[in-house]
Design a protein around this motif. Sequence first.
Motif, PDB file in Angstrom:
ATOM      1  N   GLN A 305       0.825  -1.205   0.000  1.00 16.23           N
ATOM      2  CA  GLN A 305       0.000   0.000   0.000  1.00 16.23           C
ATOM      3  C   GLN A 305       0.859   1.255   0.000  1.00 16.23           C
ATOM      4  OE1 GLN A 305      -3.504   0.297  -0.272  1.00 16.23           O
ATOM      5  NE2 GLN A 305      -2.710   2.325  -0.766  1.00 16.23           N
ATOM      6  N   ILE A 306       1.950   1.237   0.745  1.00 19.35           N
ATOM      7  CA  ILE A 306       2.849   2.394   0.772  1.00 19.35           C
ATOM      8  C   ILE A 306       3.403   2.648  -0.631  1.00 19.35           C
ATOM      9  CG2 ILE A 306       5.104   3.188   1.579  1.00 19.35           C
ATOM     10  CD1 ILE A 306       2.984   3.527   3.676  1.00 19.35           C
ATOM     11  N   GLY A 307       3.798   1.575  -1.328  1.00 19.67           N
ATOM     12  CA  GLY A 307       4.323   1.738  -2.677  1.00 19.67           C
ATOM     13  C   GLY A 307       3.293   2.312  -3.626  1.00 19.67           C
ATOM     14  N   ARG A 308       2.075   1.807  -3.559  1.00 20.63           N
ATOM     15  CA  ARG A 308       1.021   2.307  -4.448  1.00 20.63           C
ATOM     16  C   ARG A 308       0.668   3.755  -4.127  1.00 20.63           C
ATOM     17  NH1 ARG A 308      -3.137  -2.931  -4.577  1.00 20.63           N
ATOM     18  NH2 ARG A 308      -2.034  -4.095  -6.232  1.00 20.63           N
ATOM     19  N   SER A 309       0.502   4.054  -2.850  1.00 17.02           N
ATOM     20  CA  SER A 309       0.152   5.423  -2.460  1.00 17.02           C
ATOM     21  C   SER A 309       1.293   6.390  -2.788  1.00 17.02           C
ATOM     22  CB  SER A 309      -0.158   5.475  -0.965  1.00 17.02           C
ATOM     23  OG  SER A 309      -1.338   4.770  -0.654  1.00 17.02           O
ATOM     24  N   GLY A 310       2.527   5.963  -2.519  1.00 18.87           N
ATOM     25  CA  GLY A 310       3.662   6.824  -2.789  1.00 18.87           C
ATOM     26  C   GLY A 310       3.793   7.156  -4.258  1.00 18.87           C
ATOM     27  N   ARG A 311       3.603   6.150  -5.105  1.00 20.69           N
ATOM     28  CA  ARG A 311       3.678   6.396  -6.550  1.00 20.69           C
ATOM     29  C   ARG A 311       2.574   7.361  -6.994  1.00 20.69           C
ATOM     30  NH1 ARG A 311       5.808   3.817 -11.062  1.00 20.69           N
ATOM     31  NH2 ARG A 311       6.793   2.281  -9.693  1.00 20.69           N
ATOM     32  N   HIS A 312       1.359   7.153  -6.489  1.00 21.61           N
ATOM     33  CA  HIS A 312       0.237   8.017  -6.867  1.00 21.61           C
ATOM     34  C   HIS A 312       0.495   9.462  -6.436  1.00 21.61           C
ATOM     35  CE1 HIS A 312      -4.115   9.420  -5.984  1.00 21.61           C
ATOM     36  NE2 HIS A 312      -3.788   9.730  -7.218  1.00 21.61           N
ATOM     37  N   ILE A 313       0.888   9.655  -5.187  1.00 17.97           N
ATOM     38  CA  ILE A 313       1.085  11.007  -4.679  1.00 17.97           C
ATOM     39  C   ILE A 313       2.280  11.676  -5.344  1.00 17.97           C
ATOM     40  CG2 ILE A 313       1.753  12.301  -2.605  1.00 17.97           C
ATOM     41  CD1 ILE A 313      -0.064  10.413  -1.012  1.00 17.97           C
ATOM     42  N   ALA A 314       3.347  10.925  -5.585  1.00 19.15           N
ATOM     43  CA  ALA A 314       4.525  11.495  -6.236  1.00 19.15           C
ATOM     44  C   ALA A 314       4.192  11.962  -7.649  1.00 19.15           C
ATOM     45  CB  ALA A 314       5.653  10.461  -6.266  1.00 19.15           C
ATOM     46  N   GLN A 315       3.505  11.126  -8.400  1.00 20.28           N
ATOM     47  CA  GLN A 315       3.177  11.488  -9.775  1.00 20.28           C
ATOM     48  C   GLN A 315       2.211  12.659  -9.831  1.00 20.28           C
ATOM     49  OE1 GLN A 315       1.775   7.754 -11.383  1.00 20.28           O
ATOM     50  NE2 GLN A 315       3.833   7.101 -11.981  1.00 20.28           N
ATOM     51  N   GLU A 316       1.177  12.626  -8.994  1.00 20.52           N
ATOM     52  CA  GLU A 316       0.187  13.705  -9.019  1.00 20.52           C
ATOM     53  C   GLU A 316       0.765  15.031  -8.522  1.00 20.52           C
ATOM     54  OE1 GLU A 316      -2.104  13.100 -11.058  1.00 20.52           O
ATOM     55  OE2 GLU A 316      -3.929  13.012  -9.844  1.00 20.52           O
ATOM     56  N   SER A 317       1.634  14.978  -7.529  1.00 18.71           N
ATOM     57  CA  SER A 317       2.210  16.226  -7.026  1.00 18.71           C
ATOM     58  C   SER A 317       3.030  16.912  -8.107  1.00 18.71           C
ATOM     59  CB  SER A 317       3.067  15.953  -5.788  1.00 18.71           C
ATOM     60  OG  SER A 317       4.162  15.098  -6.095  1.00 18.71           O
ATOM     61  N   ILE A 318       3.759  16.139  -8.913  1.00 18.80           N
ATOM     62  CA  ILE A 318       4.514  16.732 -10.013  1.00 18.80           C
ATOM     63  C   ILE A 318       3.577  17.226 -11.109  1.00 18.80           C
ATOM     64  CG2 ILE A 318       6.100  16.181 -11.904  1.00 18.80           C
ATOM     65  CD1 ILE A 318       7.662  14.441  -9.956  1.00 18.80           C
ATOM     66  N   GLN A 319       2.576  16.426 -11.456  1.00 21.33           N
ATOM     67  CA  GLN A 319       1.642  16.823 -12.508  1.00 21.33           C
ATOM     68  C   GLN A 319       0.901  18.103 -12.156  1.00 21.33           C
ATOM     69  OE1 GLN A 319       0.776  15.511 -15.627  1.00 21.33           O
ATOM     70  NE2 GLN A 319       2.669  14.331 -15.433  1.00 21.33           N
ATOM     71  N   LEU A 320       0.459  18.214 -10.909  1.00 20.10           N
ATOM     72  CA  LEU A 320      -0.324  19.384 -10.505  1.00 20.10           C
ATOM     73  C   LEU A 320       0.540  20.630 -10.343  1.00 20.10           C
ATOM     74  CD1 LEU A 320      -2.829  17.712  -8.007  1.00 20.10           C
ATOM     75  CD2 LEU A 320      -3.291  18.528 -10.319  1.00 20.10           C
ATOM     76  N   HIS A 321       1.840  20.441 -10.164  1.00 15.17           N
ATOM     77  CA  HIS A 321       2.749  21.592 -10.111  1.00 15.17           C
ATOM     78  C   HIS A 321       3.156  22.045 -11.506  1.00 15.17           C
ATOM     79  CE1 HIS A 321       3.390  20.981  -5.762  1.00 15.17           C
ATOM     80  NE2 HIS A 321       3.898  22.192  -5.771  1.00 15.17           N
ATOM     81  N   GLY A 322       3.152  21.133 -12.454  1.00 16.05           N
ATOM     82  CA  GLY A 322       3.637  21.488 -13.781  1.00 16.05           C
ATOM     83  C   GLY A 322       5.154  21.454 -13.833  1.00 16.05           C
ATOM     84  N   GLY A 323       5.758  22.275 -14.680  1.00 19.41           N
ATOM     85  CA  GLY A 323       7.188  22.247 -14.919  1.00 19.41           C
ATOM     86  C   GLY A 323       8.032  22.482 -13.685  1.00 19.41           C
TER      87      GLY A 323
END
Length: 368
Positions: A305-323
């Motif tokens: 669960q940590i791996g799945r949640s970490g991947r989701h939050i890491a990817q979304e945090s970068i996407q929502l910040h943009g460049g």
Amino acid sequence: MDFQLSDEQGLLRDTTRELLARSYDPESRNKIIDSDLGWSREVWSQLADTGILGLGFDPDESGQIEIAVVLTEIGRRLAPEPVLHAALGPGALIAELGTQEQKQLLDEVAGGQRLLAFAHQEPGQRKPSGDVATQAVRQGDSWTLSGRKNPVLAGDSADTLVVSAARPDGGTGLFLVDAGAVTRHPYPTFDGQRGAQIDLDATPAEPLGEAADAARAIRDAIIRIQAGLCAEAVGAMEEALRLTTDYLKTRKQFGVTLNKFQALTQRAADMYVSLELARSMSLYASMSIADGNLDPVIASRAKLQIGRSGRHIAQESIQLHGGIGVTAEYPVAHYAARLTAIEHTLGTSGEHLHNLIDHIGDYDLVRL
């Protein structure tokens, strides 16, 4: 069930948070991880003075919950000090198995004067295993080890290594090795941490405790380290989510802040759900250990669960910040890197999923 921290645990959390907040901001952390050592001796000394480097050595004073509290704060601040890998993880093995003389080393560890490293993983191993190729040879009352260990987290700066090796009469033993007697090949990891390849060639070694099979102790040590990594990941996820939501509240597009766009706020809400799932599983793993139940299945559940949640939050945090989210000067990319590294340490999510699949037969089939 009461999931609230005790007054002492709350004080430990607040003290650790204040210490690390005083020591690190994104700019100062980037300077430290780019240094030769990769972390701060001064901060290490402050952690020792606070008593953090000796947590868990005496189970009557502190345990896995206190360790999780501290590591969550380390993850929140992305502190590069190898608290888990150079002190608490291998130190617990010495506390559990060591002779009275060997346990005296823990005073130096807790005081910050001696660094440890757990040298167990070997090249080609993708997940934790009790089988090792490193060989232990006995000659009278003395022992030597030959083999290669990699990756050894914190192995670049360790003074004493806790090394696993195959015993001549079968089983896996644990040995204390002077780090000055091995050949080290240090390297930085992509998340700003440090590790090393350790080569042993008839290197003198001292059995940890009685010269006996330590496979069960190794398994338990891996479970404790996995739980510690889960707690650290929760702290990193919390801060990545905070940075993202703050950014959505301040960054403007088409004349309004980004949090006015419903699709973006829904994505942030999904990140929060992932964080709470991860927090629950991390608590589950730590509380199970605190209750004396060191179960590899529970560890795999938490790590998955940590791996799945970490991947989701890491990817979304970068996407929502943009460049800006992928720049070295901004912290979000560093949180994503650390979460990715934790996901790949001691078994990936996929490998822990296969471990859980292998244990399906342990449960009764439920028919609806």
